[in-house]
Write a protein that holds these residues in place. Structure first.
Motif, mmCIF file in Angstrom:
data_model
loop_
_atom_site.group_PDB
_atom_site.id
_atom_site.type_symbol
_atom_site.label_atom_id
_atom_site.label_comp_id
_atom_site.label_asym_id
_atom_site.label_seq_id
_atom_site.Cartn_x
_atom_site.Cartn_y
_atom_site.Cartn_z
ATOM 1 N N GLY A 219 0.845 -1.181 0.000
ATOM 2 C CA GLY A 219 0.000 0.000 0.000
ATOM 3 C C GLY A 219 0.881 1.231 0.000
ATOM 4 N N CYS A 220 0.275 2.382 0.191
ATOM 5 C CA CYS A 220 1.067 3.610 0.264
ATOM 6 C C CYS A 220 0.367 4.621 1.155
ATOM 7 C CB CYS A 220 1.328 4.184 -1.132
ATOM 8 S SG CYS A 220 -0.144 4.614 -2.059
ATOM 9 N N VAL A 221 1.154 5.553 1.647
ATOM 10 C CA VAL A 221 0.638 6.637 2.473
ATOM 11 C C VAL A 221 1.017 7.940 1.790
ATOM 12 C CG1 VAL A 221 0.648 7.740 4.730
ATOM 13 C CG2 VAL A 221 0.907 5.258 4.561
ATOM 14 N N PHE A 222 0.010 8.720 1.420
ATOM 15 C CA PHE A 222 0.254 10.003 0.785
ATOM 16 C C PHE A 222 0.501 11.070 1.851
ATOM 17 C CE2 PHE A 222 -1.919 7.655 -2.489
ATOM 18 C CZ PHE A 222 -1.271 8.056 -3.658
ATOM 19 N N ASN A 223 1.541 11.844 1.644
ATOM 20 C CA ASN A 223 1.901 12.964 2.526
ATOM 21 C C ASN A 223 1.960 12.523 3.995
ATOM 22 O OD1 ASN A 223 1.806 14.392 0.138
ATOM 23 N ND2 ASN A 223 -0.129 15.417 0.591
ATOM 24 N N PRO A 224 2.837 11.573 4.315
ATOM 25 C CA PRO A 224 2.875 11.034 5.682
ATOM 26 C C PRO A 224 3.236 12.058 6.749
ATOM 27 C CG PRO A 224 4.763 10.261 4.394
ATOM 28 C CD PRO A 224 3.822 10.907 3.429
ATOM 29 N N CYS A 225 3.870 13.159 6.368
ATOM 30 C CA CYS A 225 4.235 14.191 7.334
ATOM 31 C C CYS A 225 3.388 15.453 7.190
ATOM 32 C CB CYS A 225 5.715 14.546 7.185
ATOM 33 S SG CYS A 225 6.832 13.151 7.361
ATOM 34 N N GLY A 226 2.340 15.407 6.384
ATOM 35 C CA GLY A 226 1.510 16.568 6.155
ATOM 36 C C GLY A 226 1.791 17.184 4.788
ATOM 37 N N PRO A 227 1.129 18.307 4.480
ATOM 38 C CA PRO A 227 0.152 19.047 5.281
ATOM 39 C C PRO A 227 -1.135 18.241 5.512
ATOM 40 C CG PRO A 227 0.963 20.360 3.428
ATOM 41 C CD PRO A 227 1.396 18.957 3.186
ATOM 42 N N GLY A 228 -1.780 18.487 6.641
ATOM 43 C CA GLY A 228 -2.965 17.732 6.994
ATOM 44 C C GLY A 228 -2.610 16.332 7.451
ATOM 45 N N ALA A 229 -3.620 15.508 7.629
ATOM 46 C CA ALA A 229 -3.426 14.144 8.109
ATOM 47 C C ALA A 229 -2.903 13.263 6.984
ATOM 48 C CB ALA A 229 -4.739 13.585 8.638
ATOM 49 N N PRO A 230 -2.051 12.280 7.305
ATOM 50 C CA PRO A 230 -1.599 11.322 6.279
ATOM 51 C C PRO A 230 -2.785 10.594 5.660
ATOM 52 C CG PRO A 230 -0.314 11.109 8.297
ATOM 53 C CD PRO A 230 -1.471 12.003 8.630
ATOM 54 N N LEU A 231 -2.650 10.247 4.382
ATOM 55 C CA LEU A 231 -3.718 9.572 3.656
ATOM 56 C C LEU A 231 -3.246 8.169 3.291
ATOM 57 C CD1 LEU A 231 -4.673 12.579 1.352
ATOM 58 C CD2 LEU A 231 -5.921 11.784 3.371
ATOM 59 N N ALA A 232 -3.661 7.184 4.094
ATOM 60 C CA ALA A 232 -3.245 5.797 3.888
ATOM 61 C C ALA A 232 -4.207 5.124 2.923
ATOM 62 C CB ALA A 232 -3.213 5.053 5.215
ATOM 63 N N VAL A 233 -3.685 4.708 1.776
ATOM 64 C CA VAL A 233 -4.502 4.121 0.723
ATOM 65 C C VAL A 233 -4.442 2.605 0.818
ATOM 66 C CG1 VAL A 233 -4.710 3.863 -1.776
ATOM 67 C CG2 VAL A 233 -4.289 6.102 -0.800
ATOM 68 N N SER A 234 -5.578 1.967 0.710
ATOM 69 C CA SER A 234 -5.653 0.507 0.839
ATOM 70 C C SER A 234 -4.954 -0.181 -0.324
ATOM 71 C CB SER A 234 -7.118 0.059 0.881
ATOM 72 O OG SER A 234 -7.731 0.296 -0.375
ATOM 73 N N SER A 235 -4.528 -1.420 -0.088
ATOM 74 C CA SER A 235 -3.880 -2.188 -1.143
ATOM 75 C C SER A 235 -4.850 -2.473 -2.285
ATOM 76 C CB SER A 235 -3.324 -3.501 -0.572
ATOM 77 O OG SER A 235 -4.366 -4.266 0.019
ATOM 78 N N GLU A 236 -6.154 -2.576 -1.974
ATOM 79 C CA GLU A 236 -7.147 -2.826 -3.022
ATOM 80 C C GLU A 236 -7.205 -1.664 -4.006
ATOM 81 O OE1 GLU A 236 -8.018 -5.328 0.426
ATOM 82 O OE2 GLU A 236 -7.757 -3.147 0.212
ATOM 83 N N LEU A 237 -7.161 -0.427 -3.480
ATOM 84 C CA LEU A 237 -7.192 0.726 -4.374
ATOM 85 C C LEU A 237 -5.906 0.815 -5.176
ATOM 86 C CD1 LEU A 237 -8.501 3.280 -5.448
ATOM 87 C CD2 LEU A 237 -7.541 4.521 -3.503
ATOM 88 N N VAL A 238 -4.771 0.533 -4.516
ATOM 89 C CA VAL A 238 -3.493 0.534 -5.235
ATOM 90 C C VAL A 238 -3.531 -0.495 -6.358
ATOM 91 C CG1 VAL A 238 -1.030 0.052 -5.059
ATOM 92 C CG2 VAL A 238 -2.151 1.397 -3.281
ATOM 93 N N ASP A 239 -4.051 -1.707 -6.077
ATOM 94 C CA ASP A 239 -4.135 -2.751 -7.091
ATOM 95 C C ASP A 239 -5.018 -2.312 -8.257
ATOM 96 O OD1 ASP A 239 -2.494 -4.420 -5.682
ATOM 97 O OD2 ASP A 239 -4.104 -5.611 -4.799
ATOM 98 N N ARG A 240 -6.112 -1.657 -7.936
ATOM 99 C CA ARG A 240 -7.029 -1.206 -8.998
ATOM 100 C C ARG A 240 -6.344 -0.206 -9.925
ATOM 101 N NH1 ARG A 240 -13.029 1.522 -8.133
ATOM 102 N NH2 ARG A 240 -13.255 2.382 -10.244
ATOM 103 N N LEU A 241 -5.662 0.769 -9.342
ATOM 104 C CA LEU A 241 -4.991 1.775 -10.149
ATOM 105 C C LEU A 241 -3.759 1.199 -10.837
ATOM 106 C CD1 LEU A 241 -5.380 4.823 -7.748
ATOM 107 C CD2 LEU A 241 -6.554 4.461 -9.919
#
Length: 257
Positions: A219-241
């Protein structure tokens, strides 16, 4: 959660600090300022003026952080995306943030940064909706993510090759740190301390997700240090894209920046 919305007073403080920094010859964090401008929901602005300003801009848009500063007939209660939409190529933006204070001027180069920032704003809104289990704000969300050109990965040179930076995970999953903009990269590289040198590499969404599939991340985490809260994307969404990207474009390592 996204960054808390800036009030007119908070935005005025930002512009005052930026004006002081500019006067002192210091660098201005235009990416961070652009975020505040775009996310501000109560702009007022007048019709574009066609008289060139001191910087040679052919069109000038005059904006006001507070409706109380705006002249009669100005557009009010406008979101930052609407303000930026009024900024045609070659325009400058004059921001009035306090009475009896000269406006803060963003020249055409800075306006270009601001215009590009709207794309980042849209992508982050899509990701936030997906993470929260909500319907994305645009039906073309998949193509918007894959077509976005300003994702970045950070690589660390460990002597035997470069490895992408991973986000620490208590469950031991391999989660790639992914960034939507340069200011998000800077927030992490300023916090991380490691003996290995690091460099950022930019890639479009199409190439990013194909690369993630090749690397076998969970999976992946978008902007883990900000700005705002980190956005952790599920492996299912990563697989789809990944599946869409893999069928549409070759994989590369991104463009060093």
């Amino acid at each position: 959660r996204p960054l808390p919305p800036a009030t007119a007073h908070m935005l005025a403080e930002w512009f005052a600090a930026a004006a002081e920094a500019s006067k002192a010859g210091k660098a201005i964090p235009h990416a961070a300022l652009s975020r505040r401008i775009i996310e501000h929901a109560t702009w007022s602005f007048a019709r574009p003026e066609t008289s060139p300003d001191a910087f040679g801009a052919a069109v000038v848009v005059v904006a006001f952080t507070d409706a109380g500063l705006a002249p009669e007939g100005a557009t009010t209660d406008a979101h930052g995306t609407s303000l930026v939409a009024a900024l045609r190529p070659g325009a400058s933006l004059h921001v009035h943030y306090r009475a009896s204070t000269p406006p803060f001027i963003l020249d055409t180069n800075h306006v270009d940064v601001l215009r590009a920032g709207v794309g980042t704003f849209v992508v982050e809104q899509i990701l936030r909706h997906l993470v929260e289990g909500q319907q994305p704000p645009t039906p073309e969300w998949e193509s918007r993510l894959l077509g976005y050109a300003h994702f970045s990965l950070v690589y660390r040179d460990r002597g035997d090759g470069s490895d992408i930076t991973l986000v620490p995970d208590p469950a031991g999953r391999k989660l790639a740190a992914v960034f939507t903009a340069d200011d998000a990269v800077s927030l992490c590289t300023d916090q991380w301390s490691a003996p290995e040198p690091a460099h950022a590499a930019r890639a479009s969404g199409m190439r990013l997700f194909a690369l993630l599939r090749r690397l076998g991340v969970d999976g992946c985490v978008f902007n883990p240090c900000g700005p705002g809260a980190p956005l952790a994307v599920s492996s299912e969404l990563v697989d789809r894209l990944c599946a869409v990207a893999a069928s549409s474009a070759p994989v590369d390592e991104g463009v060093p920046v």
